[in-house]
Write a protein that holds these residues in place. Structure first.
Motif, mmCIF file in Angstrom:
data_model
loop_
_atom_site.group_PDB
_atom_site.id
_atom_site.type_symbol
_atom_site.label_atom_id
_atom_site.label_comp_id
_atom_site.label_asym_id
_atom_site.label_seq_id
_atom_site.Cartn_x
_atom_site.Cartn_y
_atom_site.Cartn_z
ATOM 1 N N SER A 7 -1.953 11.419 13.053
ATOM 2 C CA SER A 7 -3.329 11.485 13.103
ATOM 3 C C SER A 7 -3.193 12.537 11.692
ATOM 4 O O SER A 7 -3.840 12.658 10.703
ATOM 5 N N GLY A 8 -2.526 12.927 11.665
ATOM 6 C CA GLY A 8 -1.995 13.749 9.495
ATOM 7 C C GLY A 8 -3.032 12.574 8.731
ATOM 8 O O GLY A 8 -3.005 13.111 7.887
ATOM 9 N N LEU A 9 -2.446 11.147 8.737
ATOM 10 C CA LEU A 9 -2.686 10.386 7.736
ATOM 11 C C LEU A 9 -4.226 9.883 7.701
ATOM 12 O O LEU A 9 -4.662 9.922 6.570
ATOM 13 N N ASN A 34 -7.544 -5.070 -1.162
ATOM 14 C CA ASN A 34 -6.477 -5.250 0.267
ATOM 15 C C ASN A 34 -5.608 -3.628 0.689
ATOM 16 O O ASN A 34 -5.537 -3.633 1.546
ATOM 17 N N HIS A 35 -6.033 -2.311 -0.320
ATOM 18 C CA HIS A 35 -5.919 -1.237 0.211
ATOM 19 C C HIS A 35 -7.155 -0.921 1.309
ATOM 20 O O HIS A 35 -6.297 -0.061 1.879
ATOM 21 N N ALA A 36 -7.918 -1.593 0.527
ATOM 22 C CA ALA A 36 -9.138 -1.411 1.996
ATOM 23 C C ALA A 36 -8.919 -2.033 2.987
ATOM 24 O O ALA A 36 -9.126 -1.464 3.866
ATOM 25 N N LEU A 37 -8.572 -2.832 2.909
ATOM 26 C CA LEU A 37 -8.185 -3.870 4.417
ATOM 27 C C LEU A 37 -7.113 -2.998 4.995
ATOM 28 O O LEU A 37 -7.053 -2.618 6.300
ATOM 29 N N ILE A 38 -6.686 -2.842 4.016
ATOM 30 C CA ILE A 38 -4.884 -1.877 5.256
ATOM 31 C C ILE A 38 -5.058 -0.889 5.587
ATOM 32 O O ILE A 38 -4.708 -0.149 6.923
ATOM 33 N N LEU A 39 -6.241 -0.307 4.851
ATOM 34 C CA LEU A 39 -6.565 1.391 5.025
ATOM 35 C C LEU A 39 -7.459 1.061 6.627
ATOM 36 O O LEU A 39 -8.000 2.203 7.616
ATOM 37 N N GLN A 40 -7.982 -0.010 6.982
ATOM 38 C CA GLN A 40 -8.527 -0.457 7.972
ATOM 39 C C GLN A 40 -7.708 -0.666 9.392
ATOM 40 O O GLN A 40 -7.631 -0.419 10.284
ATOM 41 N N VAL A 51 -4.252 2.967 14.097
ATOM 42 C CA VAL A 51 -3.527 3.669 13.992
ATOM 43 C C VAL A 51 -3.707 4.994 14.382
ATOM 44 O O VAL A 51 -3.189 5.655 15.373
ATOM 45 N N GLY A 52 -4.392 5.254 13.906
ATOM 46 C CA GLY A 52 -4.967 7.158 13.822
ATOM 47 C C GLY A 52 -5.574 7.297 14.785
ATOM 48 O O GLY A 52 -5.059 8.496 15.306
ATOM 49 N N ASN A 53 -6.467 6.819 15.512
ATOM 50 C CA ASN A 53 -7.637 7.284 16.079
ATOM 51 C C ASN A 53 -6.999 6.383 17.263
ATOM 52 O O ASN A 53 -6.748 7.203 18.131
ATOM 53 N N GLY A 54 -5.582 5.609 17.366
ATOM 54 C CA GLY A 54 -5.014 5.744 18.819
ATOM 55 C C GLY A 54 -4.305 6.936 19.026
ATOM 56 O O GLY A 54 -4.160 7.353 19.824
ATOM 57 N N ASP A 104 4.769 3.154 15.393
ATOM 58 C CA ASP A 104 6.101 2.457 16.373
ATOM 59 C C ASP A 104 6.800 3.607 14.378
ATOM 60 O O ASP A 104 5.819 3.762 13.208
ATOM 61 N N LYS A 105 7.938 3.714 14.504
ATOM 62 C CA LYS A 105 8.295 4.574 12.806
ATOM 63 C C LYS A 105 8.277 3.626 11.829
ATOM 64 O O LYS A 105 7.998 4.250 10.853
ATOM 65 N N LEU A 106 8.834 2.468 11.914
ATOM 66 C CA LEU A 106 8.862 1.834 10.817
ATOM 67 C C LEU A 106 7.451 1.705 10.639
ATOM 68 O O LEU A 106 6.792 1.202 8.750
ATOM 69 N N VAL A 107 6.195 1.198 10.777
ATOM 70 C CA VAL A 107 4.867 0.396 10.898
ATOM 71 C C VAL A 107 4.342 2.262 10.495
ATOM 72 O O VAL A 107 3.566 2.647 8.870
ATOM 73 N N LEU A 108 4.848 3.640 10.419
ATOM 74 C CA LEU A 108 4.263 5.103 9.547
ATOM 75 C C LEU A 108 4.839 4.925 8.351
ATOM 76 O O LEU A 108 4.566 5.200 7.523
ATOM 77 N N LYS A 109 6.097 4.394 8.804
ATOM 78 C CA LYS A 109 6.457 4.999 6.934
ATOM 79 C C LYS A 109 6.126 3.529 5.736
ATOM 80 O O LYS A 109 5.424 4.014 4.952
ATOM 81 N N GLN A 110 5.538 2.363 6.634
ATOM 82 C CA GLN A 110 4.535 1.095 5.612
ATOM 83 C C GLN A 110 3.205 2.336 4.799
ATOM 84 O O GLN A 110 3.245 2.117 4.204
ATOM 85 N N ILE A 111 2.578 2.848 6.404
ATOM 86 C CA ILE A 111 1.660 3.317 5.704
ATOM 87 C C ILE A 111 1.553 4.551 5.010
ATOM 88 O O ILE A 111 0.993 4.644 4.206
ATOM 89 N N ILE A 112 2.804 5.525 5.086
ATOM 90 C CA ILE A 112 2.972 7.309 3.880
ATOM 91 C C ILE A 112 3.192 5.498 2.674
ATOM 92 O O ILE A 112 2.525 6.592 2.188
#
Length: 254
Positions: A143-145, A201-207, A212-215, A224-232
């Motif tokens: 949510s914070g991200l 590509n950054h813009a695509l990843i932000l989608q 994830v944030g909306n979910g 998933d923890k690893l997904v969060l790490k990648q997002i950060i």
């Protein structure tokens, strides 16, 4: 009635010399408890033992305590179990909990990065995101991200943008003759690309991050923890590229 203390501890306890839980013989004990009272309202007993390890003869001190509430179910049966505390205590690095924590830190733990030119409100939020991540507060972290990314758009005055597909083609809504910029968060993310702040590509990843944030916010879905790490990692690179690079020493005039 709970059975009396025996000459050998009923439970193996930690031996500071063997570095393991071993059988201990009781050398000397002092007992106290509700058996010393007349018609006690609450039954309890406690013993202080000087004990000797049956393996290496190391001497330790053990506190043994039990009462009406120190029980657990075993195969559907209520079994009373005393609580044992040994001194010297088991070092924290010898505990399973500590080893699990260290394994987690090695794989997932993140440090707060130092950003000198990120606005303080955004940086404070970034610090809280890292803290919630490291404390396994994954829904709060996601949510914070999302909030941080929206804050970046606001700080950079990016209010809208075209929406693209993966082939960099602008997407039009049904019935539109000409494509229009969108004020949605999705549009703002592509607006960061339109204004040159981030790569396509950054813009695509932000989608994906937005999904994830909306979910997390709207459906209370834990990512998933690893997904969060990648997002950060991605968000940190955006903070670096957007706020820090223009102040890099190599860009300074001689």
């Amino acid at each position: 009635m709970r059975k009396e203390f025996e000459h050998t501890l009923e439970k193996n306890v930690y031996c500071s010399r063997c570095k393991n839980e071993t059988k201990h013989s009781i050398i000397k004990s002092h007992r106290r408890g509700s058996f010393q009272e007349i018609e006690p309202d609450f039954h309890w007993q406690e013993a202080f033992h000087i004990v000797e390890c049956a393996g290496c003869q190391n001497i330790s001190f053990v506190n043994q305590y039990g009462d009406e509430d120190t029980w657990e179910y075993d195969s559907g049966e209520k079994i009373y179990r005393d609580v044992y505390r040994v001194y010297p205590e088991k070092p924290i690095e010898d505990t399973q909990e500590y080893r699990i924590e260290q394994k987690f830190k090695k794989r997932y733990w993140l440090k707060v990065k130092q950003f000198s030119h990120v606005p303080s409100t955004l940086y404070n939020l970034y610090e809280q995101i890292i803290q919630s991540y490291n404390e396994n507060l994954n829904i709060l972290c996601a949510s914070g991200l999302r909030i941080l990314l929206e804050g970046i758009c606001k700080d950079l005055n990016v209010k809208k943008g075209f929406i693209y597909n993966k082939n960099k083609q602008i997407i039009k809504k049904d019935g539109e003759r000409d494509p229009k910029k969108r004020e949605s968060l999705e549009g703002k993310f592509f607006g960061l690309y339109d204004d040159g702040y981030i790569l396509f590509n950054h813009a695509l990843i932000l989608q994906k991050i937005l999904y994830v944030g909306n979910g997390a916010i709207h459906e209370i879905v834990e990512p998933d923890k690893l997904v969060l790490k990648q997002i950060i990692n991605i968000v940190e690179s955006i903070l670096e590229n957007t706020y820090e690079l223009e102040h890099h020493e190599l860009l300074k005039e001689d």
